[in-house]
Enzyme design. Sequence first.
Site, mmCIF file in Angstrom:
data_model
loop_
_atom_site.group_PDB
_atom_site.id
_atom_site.type_symbol
_atom_site.label_atom_id
_atom_site.label_comp_id
_atom_site.label_asym_id
_atom_site.label_seq_id
_atom_site.Cartn_x
_atom_site.Cartn_y
_atom_site.Cartn_z
ATOM 1 N N GLU A 98 14.162 49.145 5.075
ATOM 2 C CA GLU A 98 13.663 47.781 5.209
ATOM 3 C C GLU A 98 14.772 46.746 5.145
ATOM 4 O O GLU A 98 14.739 45.736 5.854
ATOM 5 C CB GLU A 98 12.642 47.482 4.102
ATOM 6 C CG GLU A 98 11.382 48.316 4.155
ATOM 7 C CD GLU A 98 10.429 47.875 5.251
ATOM 8 O OE1 GLU A 98 10.505 46.706 5.681
ATOM 9 O OE2 GLU A 98 9.611 48.703 5.686
ATOM 10 N N ASP A 116 8.927 40.750 15.435
ATOM 11 C CA ASP A 116 8.037 41.879 15.725
ATOM 12 C C ASP A 116 6.592 41.446 15.948
ATOM 13 O O ASP A 116 5.696 42.284 16.020
ATOM 14 C CB ASP A 116 8.105 42.919 14.611
ATOM 15 C CG ASP A 116 7.571 42.390 13.285
ATOM 16 O OD1 ASP A 116 7.361 41.167 13.169
ATOM 17 O OD2 ASP A 116 7.359 43.203 12.363
ATOM 18 N N THR A 121 8.583 38.197 7.595
ATOM 19 C CA THR A 121 8.641 39.431 6.829
ATOM 20 C C THR A 121 9.335 39.095 5.518
ATOM 21 O O THR A 121 10.426 38.526 5.526
ATOM 22 C CB THR A 121 9.431 40.510 7.585
ATOM 23 O OG1 THR A 121 8.727 40.845 8.782
ATOM 24 C CG2 THR A 121 9.618 41.748 6.732
#
Length: 312
Positions: A98, A116, A121
């Site tokens: 990640e 994405d 995120t």
Amino acid sequence: MRFAALKKPLIGLVLLCAISLSAYGCAGEDADENSDTGESAAAEPDVSAQKDEAAASASETDEARDALNALDEANTEKGTIAQGELRDTVFALVSSAENSTTDYEKEYGYIEDIGDGRGYTCGIIGFTSGTGDLLDVLNTYIALAPEDNVLAPFVPALEKVDGSDSHAGLDDAFVAAWKKACQTDEMIEAQNAVLDEQYMLPAVDYAQTDGLSPLGQYIYYDALVVHGPGSDEDSFGGIRDAALKACRPPAQGGSESEYLEAFLDARTKVMLKEEAHSDLSRIDVQRTFIKEGKWNLARPLHWTMYGDDFSL
């Protein structure tokens, strides 16, 4: 990085309901209207009401704490990757994918739009504004720290962008507030609480049902983090269903290595639906651990993730 299929929030803790109106700045001002002059005058502060509100807020925070304690007890009872060194190992493995580091404790304040289609995120496992779990984190944090919470004003905007990649109402001020909040113990607790309830504990439960080792638990957990806990073919539930149809798990008398390879085969098909998954490092690392027989994830561990070498 988070390249997950859109996930539906599952958080069912009491703490999500423990958000005081004052945290959103919704407390109204009382006013008295003078019947003789028609002019409005500010009402005297209602001390009793203020005390009641303070007591209610304290009670809600206590409920949030009780919910976190319940999760801690659930983790202790698992005695698997949910606690201890195995938990640290799995966090480091996932963080290497990640955030390109095994030092996961520094990643709670991470925030970025990685392009994405899921908006921002954020945090230790990549909670996203477009999939609902970032909203769960905020609500949990507000329940734990209701007083002058810097993220509370952004909850309405997060509710509106759920299911999209929009940043509407989530400008630089939100990014700054997120980073500030992530310096608090309450935010660390909030992220861990959502992580445990939506990803870690379900992964352990499913893995135990299928008779899997700690390695299998990690493989399930990583899939849940990336693909979400849904039942459609692109989510964890669909991937597991496909694997169960292809191969018997150990709980049904099958080989763990063969079953996990079938699970990873099914997951690979889902990952390759997105161009961003052309590098299958996550899958490759897990296949390597299977071949090496790292069933208990015992250290030392060595792996390569997206071109970078890591060790524990």
